[in-house]
Design a protein around this motif. Structure first.
Motif, PDB file in Angstrom:
ATOM      1  N   GLU A  84       0.795  -1.214  -0.206  1.00  7.02           N
ATOM      2  CA  GLU A  84      -0.017  -0.079   0.392  1.00  7.02           C
ATOM      3  C   GLU A  84       1.047   1.521   0.037  1.00  7.02           C
ATOM      4  N   LEU A  85       0.201   2.363  -0.587  1.00  7.32           N
ATOM      5  CA  LEU A  85       0.568   3.901  -0.543  1.00  7.32           C
ATOM      6  C   LEU A  85       0.507   4.674   0.247  1.00  7.32           C
ATOM      7  N   ARG A  86       1.376   5.099  -0.035  1.00  9.39           N
ATOM      8  CA  ARG A  86       0.696   6.888   0.747  1.00  9.39           C
ATOM      9  C   ARG A  86       0.388   7.761  -0.383  1.00  9.39           C
ATOM     10  N   GLN A  87      -0.664   8.479  -0.136  1.00  9.78           N
ATOM     11  CA  GLN A  87      -1.073  10.074  -0.690  1.00  9.78           C
ATOM     12  C   GLN A  87      -0.934  10.811  -0.680  1.00  9.78           C
ATOM     13  N   HIS A  88       0.024  12.102  -0.682  1.00  5.72           N
ATOM     14  CA  HIS A  88      -0.386  13.394  -0.455  1.00  5.72           C
ATOM     15  C   HIS A  88      -1.101  15.104  -1.842  1.00  5.72           C
ATOM     16  N   THR A  89      -1.222  15.392  -1.177  1.00  9.61           N
ATOM     17  CA  THR A  89      -1.745  15.896  -2.557  1.00  9.61           C
ATOM     18  C   THR A  89      -1.447  17.575  -1.855  1.00  9.61           C
ATOM     19  N   VAL A  90      -0.378  18.789  -2.446  1.00  5.71           N
ATOM     20  CA  VAL A  90      -0.278  20.080  -2.710  1.00  5.71           C
ATOM     21  C   VAL A  90      -0.917  20.575  -3.305  1.00  5.71           C
ATOM     22  N   ARG A  91      -1.434  21.834  -3.139  1.00  3.47           N
ATOM     23  CA  ARG A  91      -1.952  23.018  -3.979  1.00  3.47           C
ATOM     24  C   ARG A  91      -1.659  24.396  -3.966  1.00  3.47           C
ATOM     25  N   LEU A  92      -1.538  24.859  -5.257  1.00  3.96           N
ATOM     26  CA  LEU A  92      -1.086  25.460  -5.555  1.00  3.96           C
ATOM     27  C   LEU A  92      -2.108  26.298  -6.064  1.00  3.96           C
ATOM     28  N   TRP A  93      -1.970  27.950  -5.623  1.00  4.47           N
ATOM     29  CA  TRP A  93      -3.640  29.014  -6.358  1.00  4.47           C
ATOM     30  C   TRP A  93      -2.496  29.688  -7.776  1.00  4.47           C
ATOM     31  N   ARG A  94      -2.598  29.904  -8.401  1.00  5.14           N
ATOM     32  CA  ARG A  94      -1.871  30.644  -9.477  1.00  5.14           C
ATOM     33  C   ARG A  94       0.204  30.571  -9.752  1.00  5.14           C
ATOM     34  N   THR A  95      -0.107  29.369  -9.784  1.00  4.42           N
ATOM     35  CA  THR A  95       1.508  29.323 -10.612  1.00  4.42           C
ATOM     36  C   THR A  95       1.093  28.906 -12.006  1.00  4.42           C
ATOM     37  N   GLU A 125      15.269  17.934  -7.990  1.00  2.90           N
ATOM     38  CA  GLU A 125      15.142  16.163  -8.183  1.00  2.90           C
ATOM     39  C   GLU A 125      16.304  15.543  -7.375  1.00  2.90           C
ATOM     40  N   ASP A 126      17.097  15.213  -7.018  1.00  4.33           N
ATOM     41  CA  ASP A 126      18.372  14.726  -6.448  1.00  4.33           C
ATOM     42  C   ASP A 126      18.000  13.998  -4.891  1.00  4.33           C
ATOM     43  N   GLY A 127      17.287  14.341  -4.111  1.00  2.00           N
ATOM     44  CA  GLY A 127      16.733  13.867  -2.910  1.00  2.00           C
ATOM     45  C   GLY A 127      14.956  13.580  -3.097  1.00  2.00           C
ATOM     46  N   LEU A 128      14.310  13.540  -4.251  1.00  2.00           N
ATOM     47  CA  LEU A 128      12.684  13.156  -4.209  1.00  2.00           C
ATOM     48  C   LEU A 128      13.019  11.857  -4.983  1.00  2.00           C
ATOM     49  N   GLN A 150       9.269   8.333   2.897  1.00  2.00           N
ATOM     50  CA  GLN A 150       8.700   9.700   3.408  1.00  2.00           C
ATOM     51  C   GLN A 150       9.439  11.180   3.896  1.00  2.00           C
ATOM     52  N   ALA A 151      11.228  10.653   3.999  1.00  2.00           N
ATOM     53  CA  ALA A 151      11.824  11.718   3.760  1.00  2.00           C
ATOM     54  C   ALA A 151      12.032  12.288   2.719  1.00  2.00           C
ATOM     55  N   SER A 152      11.533  11.591   1.592  1.00  2.00           N
ATOM     56  CA  SER A 152      11.549  12.702   0.163  1.00  2.00           C
ATOM     57  C   SER A 152      10.486  13.442   0.075  1.00  2.00           C
ATOM     58  N   TYR A 153       9.943  12.611   0.512  1.00  2.00           N
ATOM     59  CA  TYR A 153       8.678  13.587   0.141  1.00  2.00           C
ATOM     60  C   TYR A 153       9.124  15.010   1.076  1.00  2.00           C
ATOM     61  N   ASP A 154       9.454  14.317   2.293  1.00  2.00           N
ATOM     62  CA  ASP A 154       9.135  15.718   3.610  1.00  2.00           C
ATOM     63  C   ASP A 154      10.010  16.764   3.245  1.00  2.00           C
ATOM     64  N   ARG A 155      11.512  16.485   2.114  1.00  2.00           N
ATOM     65  CA  ARG A 155      11.915  17.341   0.637  1.00  2.00           C
ATOM     66  C   ARG A 155      10.949  17.913   0.573  1.00  2.00           C
ATOM     67  N   LEU A 156      10.481  17.275  -0.070  1.00  2.00           N
ATOM     68  CA  LEU A 156       9.603  17.378  -1.307  1.00  2.00           C
ATOM     69  C   LEU A 156       8.840  19.156  -0.532  1.00  2.00           C
ATOM     70  N   SER A 208      -3.005  24.695   0.137  1.00  2.00           N
ATOM     71  CA  SER A 208      -3.248  23.923   1.349  1.00  2.00           C
ATOM     72  C   SER A 208      -2.243  22.763   0.804  1.00  2.00           C
ATOM     73  N   THR A 209      -2.489  21.365   1.542  1.00  2.00           N
ATOM     74  CA  THR A 209      -1.778  20.757   1.849  1.00  2.00           C
ATOM     75  C   THR A 209      -2.313  18.984   1.640  1.00  2.00           C
ATOM     76  N   GLY A 210      -3.645  19.537   1.296  1.00  2.00           N
ATOM     77  CA  GLY A 210      -4.400  18.253   1.426  1.00  2.00           C
ATOM     78  C   GLY A 210      -6.087  18.385   1.176  1.00  2.00           C
ATOM     79  N   PRO A 211      -7.083  19.282   1.872  1.00  2.00           N
ATOM     80  CA  PRO A 211      -8.127  19.139   1.319  1.00  2.00           C
ATOM     81  C   PRO A 211      -8.578  20.044   0.231  1.00  2.00           C
ATOM     82  N   THR A 212      -9.255  19.406  -0.667  1.00  2.00           N
ATOM     83  CA  THR A 212      -9.825  20.198  -1.386  1.00  2.00           C
ATOM     84  C   THR A 212     -10.101  22.105  -0.995  1.00  2.00           C
TER      85      THR A 212
END
Lengths: 426, 426
Positions: free
Chosen positions: A193-204, A217-220, A245-251, A265-269
């Motif tokens: 099973e995988l972890r999944q996270h969503t980050v949302r940016l506005w107007r980027t 990218e080297d840390g991901l 998980q450590a790669s995701y934390d770096r991202l 947002s780091t999750g919710p819509t």
């Protein structure tokens, strides 16, 4: 993520878009979260040779599991069960016990709907739905159609085929039993099973994000990152094995450092952010012209929204703006219905008439007609007023009537987000 | 109908359903009306080998044309052009003239949106979008991405690949130029345009229709008939070569004879029937509780609806029902907000407050919370009142909050159809 699966969506009505497919994406997402990767979703019409071609193609990609959706109905063009049986070397035969169970479901449904059905035609349909490939596992019907788990006949290689019905509630209702069926469990053995996270940016811009990702990218390692730009929102979905998980934390640190001013947002819509903030003791009312009730419909789509949505007025006619929302006739005459002044008066009218803490006003020209040189199609003015703050916005939106309406509503949601939660300016 | 084509839709965001694909169905429909049959739409993620697998599969089905959508953006995971070029034996190289044109489009868009973009990242994205397989035909960008027509390199067999961008407005805007490109014309030579007609029945089971089709099938040579059941509406789409017109006439006569009492349209959609009837001198206003503005939004989705939709109130709170629509407090206390009496009072209030000829009232419990033993989730009452007639309806709908809301609105549309146009009772 080594375990893979393929999906076949059947039905000419899906292929031609008269019905939008909701099953392929749903299944792909469920599978990916289970650690099963989907490389291909193949949509085929009702022609038997096209379905056979799709089964052969997916088997050729080496997947241990193929899932089909649809084609299990009572009519002659619903051929999935029979074709899958033939493909797996398991000819179909009637299952009398299943036939009785389906007949009783059909009788109950018809009675409840008050429909009169020709008994001969109905019986023929039920008989067809009770045809089962020899040795297949039957999944109990949620509607009228049973699901099937059909492994290749003994001595033959190839994927197990899981046959599911087309109506999304039936398919989703059957999913837990399908995952639990022994041949499916065997096919998916070894998944993680995988972890999944969503980050949302506005107007980027996607290009800006791409530059950030190149720099770090080297840390991901171990992250699968997909991005999607939609109505000004850049959605970044990351899936990874818990070991990464450590790669995701770096991202996340890099995104926060370089795009913090756009990260909302780091999750919710957006809808969840706004809905949760409203549920925490606010009340809201809307006054819409060009969006004609779409914002109210979007706010009330959430379960529990009756606790904070008092209501809304879709005020198309100027007389409705005056009488139901108290927009002064003089203001309409002086500035026109499509003006920042009227947007503000609509927001005030909504607050006042419904007794709400927050009022939203939207007025504009969705087109295709009604534009002028001064106020072309796509001109939209919005106002969100709370007890202590007011946010206003004027837009010139490109695109169709539908696009202008949808984007106006999304912008209203971002203004509400800015008012209630903060984050980047809408 | 001998000419066929295949479609590949790319993008992990489509595969996983974060974006619904609108291109595959649209292209399939356009092609079928041109007499080009589509057997498979393959959805793939962003993995190069999955796209290659899909191209090989479709080439193996013998089609002369494969259309890809998406994967032409500026980021590193947008690989379609390069992979198609490689598959066709045509390596990609920069096209400096195209690069200049794309750069000027990007600069204009950024300026208009007021976004500040890092020039280095932007230039890298533009350079990537200007990579063209050797010998491909370039289709001018509608947004920022050019389309491509890539035949197999000389001396090699296989389909021509038409590479189109993912955003639907860009794809659709590019479609006429794509059809006009010489390699596409050559691939589709021999196609014959089809006629298409749609018949709509209300509340007829597919099994009943199947029985009718079996009885008359000998007279239906040359017709391709597909049926689709959705929210009580059975949609029957028939496609045929003009030479088979007599078969279609026989089909329509049989449907009229055997299902005349259910047949409500030989063409227009429900929304078109209602919209056209309203446009012929009517005015309408809505008062919605559980559907929260969805009916108003659906009525105003049509261009020109401002001529007859005066507006609507989404009255979630009881106080809003009283104050904005004049529903008597006593009526709410006696029968409860979810009652036929309140539905009628909502319809009357909408007529009265907006001064409309027709009023619609909807009240119900969409769930998931709020149900009681007496009034379970799915209980919905509707009322449509015109100057000379009133139609009322009480429903017990199954399904999710979204399903209950959508079906309630569809039922309101059918009540409007019955009031305005006649046909089968809603």
């Amino acid at each position: 993520m080594d375990v893979r699966a393929g999906i076949v969506v059947t039905g000419t009505e899906v292929l031609t878009g008269r019905v939008a497919d909701r099953n392929g994406p749903w299944l792909a997402e469920q599978l990916r979260l289970l650690g099963v990767d989907v490389g291909h979703v193949v949509v085929v019409g009702d022609r038997p040779e096209d379905l056979l071609g799709a089964l052969r193609f997916l088997a050729g990609t080496g997947v241990p599991l193929v899932i089909t959706t649809g084609g299990l109905g009572p009519t002659a063009d619903d051929l999935t069960a029979e074709i899958v049986g033939r493909y797996q070397g398991r000819p179909s035969a009637p299952d009398p016990e299943l036939e009785r169970r389906i007949a009783s479901v059909v009788a109950r449904l018809s009675a409840r709907r008050g429909w009169t059905a020709d008994p001969v035609a109905t019986a023929a349909g039920v008989r067809k739905q009770a045809l089962v490939p020899a040795g297949a596992v039957v999944l109990e019907p949620v509607g009228t159609a049973p699901g099937l788990v059909v492994p290749p006949v003994e001595g033959r290689d190839g994927p197990t085929v899981l046959v599911l019905p087309g109506p999304p509630p039936e398919l989703r209702g059957m999913w837990p039993a399908a995952l639990d069926a022994e041949p499916v469990r065997r096919a998916l053995a070894g998944r993680r099973e995988l972890r999944q996270h969503t980050v949302r940016l506005w107007r980027t811009l996607e290009a800006q994000l791409a530059a950030t990702l190149r720099e770090v990218e080297d840390g991901l390692d171990g992250l699968e990152i997909t991005t999607c730009m939609r109505e000004g929102e850049l959605e970044i979905v990351t899936r990874f094995d818990p070991g990464a998980q450590a790669s995701y934390d770096r991202l996340l640190a890099a995104l926060t450092e370089r795009h913090g001013e756009a990260l909302f947002s780091t999750g919710p819509t957006l809808d969840d952010l706004v809905g949760d903030a409203l549920a925490a003791g606010q009340t809201i009312a809307t006054a819409e012209s060009c969006t004609g009730g779409l914002l109210a419909a979007r706010l009330t789509a959430r379960p529990g929204s009756s606790a904070y949505v008092l209501g809304g007025v879709a005020a198309y006619a100027d007389s409705a703006k005056e009488q139901l929302l108290g927009v002064p006739a003089g203001l309409l005459a002086e500035h026109g219905a499509v003006s920042p002044q009227v947007a503000a008066a609509l927001a005030d009218g909504a607050r006042d008439r419904f007794g709400a803490r927050i009022g939203v006003g939207i007025t504009g020209i969705a087109g295709p007609g009604g534009g002028t040189a001064d106020k072309p199609v796509g001109t939209v003015h919005l106002c969100v007023r709370g007890p202590d703050a007011v946010l206003e916005r004027s837009l010139h939106l490109p695109g169709s009537r539908t696009a202008v309406r949808d984007r106006s509503v999304t912008m209203a949601m971002h203004l509400l987000r800015e008012l209630l939660v903060g984050g980047p300016p809408a």
